[in-house]
Design a protein around this motif. Sequence first.
Motif, PDB file in Angstrom:
ATOM      1  N   LEU A 128      31.738  20.201  13.835  1.00 50.50           N
ATOM      2  CA  LEU A 128      31.095  18.891  13.727  1.00 50.50           C
ATOM      3  C   LEU A 128      29.752  18.974  13.007  1.00 50.50           C
ATOM      4  N   ILE A 129      28.995  20.024  13.291  1.00 50.50           N
ATOM      5  CA  ILE A 129      27.713  20.208  12.598  1.00 50.50           C
ATOM      6  C   ILE A 129      27.959  20.387  11.098  1.00 50.50           C
ATOM      7  N   ALA A 130      28.919  21.235  10.749  1.00 48.36           N
ATOM      8  CA  ALA A 130      29.226  21.482   9.338  1.00 48.36           C
ATOM      9  C   ALA A 130      29.704  20.209   8.653  1.00 48.36           C
ATOM     10  N   GLU A 131      30.535  19.449   9.355  1.00 50.26           N
ATOM     11  CA  GLU A 131      31.068  18.205   8.801  1.00 50.26           C
ATOM     12  C   GLU A 131      29.950  17.196   8.542  1.00 50.26           C
ATOM     13  N   LYS A 132      29.084  16.996   9.530  1.00 48.09           N
ATOM     14  CA  LYS A 132      27.991  16.042   9.380  1.00 48.09           C
ATOM     15  C   LYS A 132      26.965  16.522   8.355  1.00 48.09           C
ATOM     16  N   ASP A 184      17.130  26.207  12.373  1.00 51.55           N
ATOM     17  CA  ASP A 184      16.874  25.361  11.214  1.00 51.55           C
ATOM     18  C   ASP A 184      16.639  23.919  11.663  1.00 51.55           C
ATOM     19  N   ILE A 185      15.522  23.330  11.238  1.00 48.68           N
ATOM     20  CA  ILE A 185      15.149  22.000  11.706  1.00 48.68           C
ATOM     21  C   ILE A 185      16.133  20.934  11.229  1.00 48.68           C
ATOM     22  N   ILE A 186      16.698  21.104  10.045  1.00 53.47           N
ATOM     23  CA  ILE A 186      17.661  20.118   9.529  1.00 53.47           C
ATOM     24  C   ILE A 186      18.929  20.145  10.371  1.00 53.47           C
ATOM     25  N   LEU A 187      19.388  21.335  10.740  1.00 54.63           N
ATOM     26  CA  LEU A 187      20.580  21.441  11.585  1.00 54.63           C
ATOM     27  C   LEU A 187      20.308  20.890  12.978  1.00 54.63           C
ATOM     28  N   LEU A 188      19.098  21.123  13.491  1.00 59.40           N
ATOM     29  CA  LEU A 188      18.732  20.577  14.792  1.00 59.40           C
ATOM     30  C   LEU A 188      18.772  19.054  14.774  1.00 59.40           C
ATOM     31  N   LYS A 189      18.234  18.462  13.723  1.00 62.72           N
ATOM     32  CA  LYS A 189      18.248  17.006  13.611  1.00 62.72           C
ATOM     33  C   LYS A 189      19.673  16.488  13.425  1.00 62.72           C
ATOM     34  N   THR A 190      20.501  17.272  12.751  1.00 61.29           N
ATOM     35  CA  THR A 190      21.907  16.901  12.591  1.00 61.29           C
ATOM     36  C   THR A 190      22.593  16.830  13.949  1.00 61.29           C
ATOM     37  N   LEU A 191      22.351  17.818  14.789  1.00 61.29           N
ATOM     38  CA  LEU A 191      22.949  17.823  16.132  1.00 61.29           C
ATOM     39  C   LEU A 191      22.348  16.718  16.991  1.00 61.29           C
ATOM     40  N   GLN A 192      21.063  16.454  16.832  1.00 66.27           N
ATOM     41  CA  GLN A 192      20.433  15.363  17.564  1.00 66.27           C
ATOM     42  C   GLN A 192      21.078  14.020  17.209  1.00 66.27           C
TER      43      GLN A 192
END
Length: 363
Positions: free
Chosen positions: A158-162, A296-304
């Motif tokens: 899901l993270i990779a997809e988003k 990684d802050i971008i990945l963290l925001k993606t999960l958020q």
Amino acid sequence: MKVHVEELTVGCIAAEDVMGLTANPIIKKGTEIEPIHIEVMRAFNIRQLAILSKTADGGMVDAEPSKDEAYNETADFHEVENYSFKKLYMDFVKFFNAAFNGWQSGSKVDVVDLKNKLTPLLKAVSSDRDMIYYLPRWSQPKDYMAHHAVSTALISYLIAEKYGYDKGACIQTALAGIIADTGMAKMPLSILKKTGPLTQEEAIEIRKHPIYSYQYVMDTPLLKNEMKQAIYQHHERLDGSGYPRGSKRSDINLPAQMIALADVYHAMTSERLYRARQSPFKALETIMHDEFGKFDIILLKTLQEMVGNLSTGTKVELSNEQVAEVIFTKPDELLRPMVRSTLTEEVIDLSTNRKLFIERVIS
């Protein structure tokens, strides 16, 4: 059939939407009934609920039908989305457990079999990202290894997809996610079954598992080299505090960072033999603040964005056990929306009331 709310048992499946005083259902069709749902129906003075004849684990409902209203049960249990996904998920957990036993006995990791079994789950979770809320609830301490592997794969996907990966790269990332901990099969049983803190020697041994996981798949042509590296690096951290090499920032590839985030998020939100689970919302705040610089802050925001950013009308349970409805979410406070109590009508801004947080989303 319809049964009185007082006759409901945990695990029943709602056969229809339950409407409250809002435009959105307070309980959606297909929801697996938990204690909080019963409390919500009592709060809304709902006397009965249409349920399916089987529970989420496949058992038969043990409840007397309500005589207040006849109900023609036409819902097909196997078409209820939540149940279908859970069945796929639990079947894969059983498969992984069996495979793990084989790896412990010296069997090789069958990447083709893993991919074939995983693909239906990936399709299901891609079509309904809300399943991310269920994964920690389904995890059981006694089968934590399997639950964690499967959930890490799904969350990584899901993270990779988003994030914007194409479908093939998303599948590869998920496959790397489920293989990442296969090296645990080489750990002594005394470590795997330990319920207390590890000794220094045991911790050193555990830190070897990414190496063993990599060795299982280093020669397979079915995984890209980038994904093999991700398996090796999934416990590395951007600040150099990870293992097995203590790599930093640009030396850690992006799929490894995705799997690392999925791994720690699921670990924090799942019940374990030696640690209680945290709220997904609280866990993400902890990762953001206490683990700052590691992910990684971008990945963290993606999960958020995947976990938070709840739509207006979403029902949630707060940390003080109140049931509330989301009424507004600020772009910079995705995990702390403004909510309204369903009992008192009090409006609570979670971005300013930091003592409260969302415990979980009510389906």
